[in-house]
Design a protein around this motif. Structure first.
Motif, PDB file in Angstrom:
ATOM      1  N   LEU A 267       0.835  -1.198   0.000  1.00  0.00           N
ATOM      2  CA  LEU A 267       0.000   0.000   0.000  1.00  0.00           C
ATOM      3  C   LEU A 267       0.873   1.251   0.000  1.00  0.00           C
ATOM      4  CD1 LEU A 267      -3.157   0.601   2.160  1.00  0.00           C
ATOM      5  CD2 LEU A 267      -1.376   2.322   2.056  1.00  0.00           C
ATOM      6  N   CYS A 268       1.915   1.273   0.828  1.00  0.00           N
ATOM      7  CA  CYS A 268       2.823   2.423   0.881  1.00  0.00           C
ATOM      8  C   CYS A 268       3.524   2.634  -0.457  1.00  0.00           C
ATOM      9  CB  CYS A 268       3.855   2.242   1.993  1.00  0.00           C
ATOM     10  SG  CYS A 268       3.180   2.443   3.663  1.00  0.00           S
ATOM     11  N   ALA A 269       3.884   1.540  -1.107  1.00  0.00           N
ATOM     12  CA  ALA A 269       4.515   1.656  -2.419  1.00  0.00           C
ATOM     13  C   ALA A 269       3.548   2.261  -3.435  1.00  0.00           C
ATOM     14  CB  ALA A 269       5.008   0.296  -2.884  1.00  0.00           C
ATOM     15  N   ALA A 270       2.288   1.832  -3.394  1.00  0.00           N
ATOM     16  CA  ALA A 270       1.287   2.359  -4.322  1.00  0.00           C
ATOM     17  C   ALA A 270       1.070   3.859  -4.115  1.00  0.00           C
ATOM     18  CB  ALA A 270      -0.026   1.605  -4.164  1.00  0.00           C
ATOM     19  N   LEU A 271       1.131   4.309  -2.865  1.00  0.00           N
ATOM     20  CA  LEU A 271       0.955   5.735  -2.552  1.00  0.00           C
ATOM     21  C   LEU A 271       2.239   6.532  -2.710  1.00  0.00           C
ATOM     22  CD1 LEU A 271      -1.244   5.566   0.679  1.00  0.00           C
ATOM     23  CD2 LEU A 271      -1.985   6.187  -1.623  1.00  0.00           C
ATOM     24  N   GLU A 272       3.340   5.841  -2.944  1.00  0.00           N
ATOM     25  CA  GLU A 272       4.664   6.472  -3.007  1.00  0.00           C
ATOM     26  C   GLU A 272       4.958   7.231  -1.718  1.00  0.00           C
ATOM     27  OE1 GLU A 272       4.829   8.745  -6.626  1.00  0.00           O
ATOM     28  OE2 GLU A 272       4.925   6.949  -7.875  1.00  0.00           O
ATOM     29  N   VAL A 273       4.681   6.572  -0.601  1.00  0.00           N
ATOM     30  CA  VAL A 273       4.972   7.146   0.702  1.00  0.00           C
ATOM     31  C   VAL A 273       6.457   7.483   0.792  1.00  0.00           C
ATOM     32  CG1 VAL A 273       5.250   6.478   3.143  1.00  0.00           C
ATOM     33  CG2 VAL A 273       3.046   6.178   1.993  1.00  0.00           C
ATOM     34  N   THR A 274       6.744   8.675   1.319  1.00  0.00           N
ATOM     35  CA  THR A 274       8.122   9.133   1.454  1.00  0.00           C
ATOM     36  C   THR A 274       8.304   9.677   2.862  1.00  0.00           C
ATOM     37  OG1 THR A 274       8.181   9.734  -0.887  1.00  0.00           O
ATOM     38  CG2 THR A 274       9.901  10.662   0.521  1.00  0.00           C
ATOM     39  N   GLY A 275       8.914   8.874   3.722  1.00  0.00           N
ATOM     40  CA  GLY A 275       9.088   9.278   5.107  1.00  0.00           C
ATOM     41  C   GLY A 275       8.430   8.286   6.036  1.00  0.00           C
ATOM     42  N   SER A 276       7.407   8.734   6.764  1.00  0.00           N
ATOM     43  CA  SER A 276       6.801   7.905   7.794  1.00  0.00           C
ATOM     44  C   SER A 276       5.288   8.028   7.776  1.00  0.00           C
ATOM     45  CB  SER A 276       7.324   8.334   9.179  1.00  0.00           C
ATOM     46  OG  SER A 276       6.607   7.709  10.218  1.00  0.00           O
ATOM     47  N   VAL A 277       4.598   6.914   8.041  1.00  0.00           N
ATOM     48  CA  VAL A 277       3.159   6.925   8.299  1.00  0.00           C
ATOM     49  C   VAL A 277       2.903   6.035   9.514  1.00  0.00           C
ATOM     50  CG1 VAL A 277       2.525   7.297   5.883  1.00  0.00           C
ATOM     51  CG2 VAL A 277       2.620   4.963   6.787  1.00  0.00           C
ATOM     52  N   GLU A 278       1.800   6.316  10.211  1.00  0.00           N
ATOM     53  CA  GLU A 278       1.370   5.471  11.317  1.00  0.00           C
ATOM     54  C   GLU A 278       0.028   4.849  10.959  1.00  0.00           C
ATOM     55  OE1 GLU A 278       0.418   5.757  16.102  1.00  0.00           O
ATOM     56  OE2 GLU A 278      -0.424   7.229  14.707  1.00  0.00           O
ATOM     57  N   VAL A 279      -0.061   3.536  11.066  1.00  0.00           N
ATOM     58  CA  VAL A 279      -1.289   2.809  10.758  1.00  0.00           C
ATOM     59  C   VAL A 279      -1.945   2.386  12.063  1.00  0.00           C
ATOM     60  CG1 VAL A 279      -2.311   0.877   9.507  1.00  0.00           C
ATOM     61  CG2 VAL A 279      -0.223   1.964   8.635  1.00  0.00           C
TER      62      VAL A 279
END
Length: 429
Positions: A267-279
């Motif tokens: 999911l993070c790859a699909a959103l191109e997350v860059t840095g940090s997220v909290e689930v």
């Protein structure tokens, strides 16, 4: 690249002590860091570099002006909560268009994760569980647009299909703000008489365990930090700093989380997350139901670092310099020790020093909300020291009365679970 700007919208003290390692990383690269922040105060030495306070609610344009005026060569977002993360995303997009490297997700991805309904659709599309819910149109419910007399009846019917109890959650707010617990149709009727003045998600209230996990990385390369457990769910929301939160091995829960972690990476790859997220998730009946994704660092970041040793703030600097893939292999995000955060009575200097001399204290801090002072302490404990931790806490509490009985009992429950999970490994070692 010489000057790195860091954006922050909550007290920098919540990052203690992990900005010290960031300071080392900056100095090793010959960099100057500057913190542009809006909330609280930043005393000398609390950030490893220069600081500049901005007004609360600072605009994208004003943030850009200040950063450009300083002459930044790179930008990293550390802002909390979501509305400030969205501001940072817009700032970083505009700077990236000028060729200045940044560490932050796109504005589109940040907005999607900050929106609870969009998040619910997103995680479902990626094969993740999420509580059933319905989007409530605040304009229709508050009679601001097209008159739809049957809309209230429609919501009552949908609520019955979801099943009580329910939670009403503002679409964009976070940190538990604005959530209403609706035990039955009577509560729903009262809520619909005076509804929230905006869009909400009406969601089935799940009775289980609240937990979260931080995901760090960029460009398809992500590390999932240890699970953080936050207490029971199923009723009205509780204030985060009045409960015991912890990271610790839990064999069955950890095994069931493994495939969830892989889906979260995709999911993070699909959103191109860059840095940090909290689930944020609820663990119930052996499955993890995702309730929100915070597109930013969080109050869980310190516990994640304490448990794994993977410093999120240093990781962001590695991402900025394109060195993330080379560095994170040595610290994969796996738990190395247990970490606990628990409420205490306010501590004087002598008590704080005594506790630090006995326990591995990560941070002890306090803050005031609506005239009430809240104190909490974060500690770590090596697996081999679990059996002695309870005795140390009892002796310290005898001397300083810093743990109320309910908190002490909750810590005992955690330690009992840890012993059950690690005793076989200790026996073999």
């Amino acid at each position: 690249m010489r000057k790195i700007a860091f954006l922050r919208s909550i007290e920098i003290q919540q990052t203690v002590p992990y900005l010290e390692e960031l300071g080392v990383a900056l100095r090793e690269r010959g960099l100057v860091g500057k913190l542009f922040y809006t909330d609280g105060e930043c005393a000398p030495g609390e950030f490893p570099g220069e600081v500049e306070k901005m007004p609360a609610g600072v605009s994208v344009a004003e943030t850009l002006r200040r950063i450009r005026e300083w002459g930044t060569d790179g930008v990293i977002s550390l802002s909390i909560p979501d509305e400030n993360a969205l501001r940072d995303a817009l700032v970083c997009e505009r700077l990236a268009a000028e060729g200045i490297p940044t560490v932050m997700h796109s504005a589109a991805a940040t907005g999607l994760m900050a929106n609870k309904w969009e998040t619910k659709l997103l995680v479902g599309a990626h094969g993740l569980d999420t509580p059933e819910g319905v989007l409530v149109d605040g304009d229709l419910l508050n009679s601001r647009t097209l008159p739809v007399p049957a809309y209230r009846d429609y919501l009552v019917e949908r609520a019955g299909e979801l099943g009580y109890p329910l939670l009403s959650k503002p679409l964009w707010d976070c940190l538990g703000n604005g959530i209403r617990f609706l035990a039955d149709q009577g509560d729903l009727d009262g809520y619909l008489d005076e509804p929230y003045d905006g869009n909400v998600v009406l969601e089935r209230c799940v009775a289980g365990e609240l937990c979260s996990v931080e995901v760090v990385g960029a460009a398809g390369d992500y590390v999932v930090q240890p699970l953080l457990w936050k207490g029971p769910t199923g009723g009205a929301p509780t204030f985060a700093f009045t409960t015991v939160r912890y990271t610790a091995p839990r064999a069955e829960a950890d095994e069931r989380f493994a495939p969830v972690a892989e889906r979260l990476k995709r999911l993070c790859a699909a959103l191109e997350v860059t840095g940090s997220v909290e689930v944020e998730m609820i663990y119930v009946d052996g499955r993890y139901e995702v309730i929100e994704i915070n597109p930013r660092v969080s109050g869980s970041t310190s516990l994640s670092i304490a448990a794994s040793g993977l410093n999120t703030y240093v990781a962001m600097l590695d991402i900025l310099f394109g060195e993330w893939g080379q560095r994170h292999d040595a610290t994969s995000g796996s738990a190395k020790r247990i970490a606990l955060q628990f409420p205490t009575t306010p501590l004087d200097d002598a008590a704080d020093a005594d506790i630090r001399a006995t326990l591995a204290v990560v941070r002890s801090s306090s803050f005031t909300i609506d005239g009430t002072r809240y104190a909490n302490t974060v500690i770590t404990c090596e697996y081999s020291d679990v059996d002695t931790l309870g005795a140390h806490l009892d002796e310290l509490s005898r001397r300083h009365g810093f743990l109320i009985p309910e908190v002490r009992a909750a810590v005992d429950d955690v330690l009992a679970g840890v012993r059950a999970a690690i005793d076989p490994a200790l026996a073999q070692g």
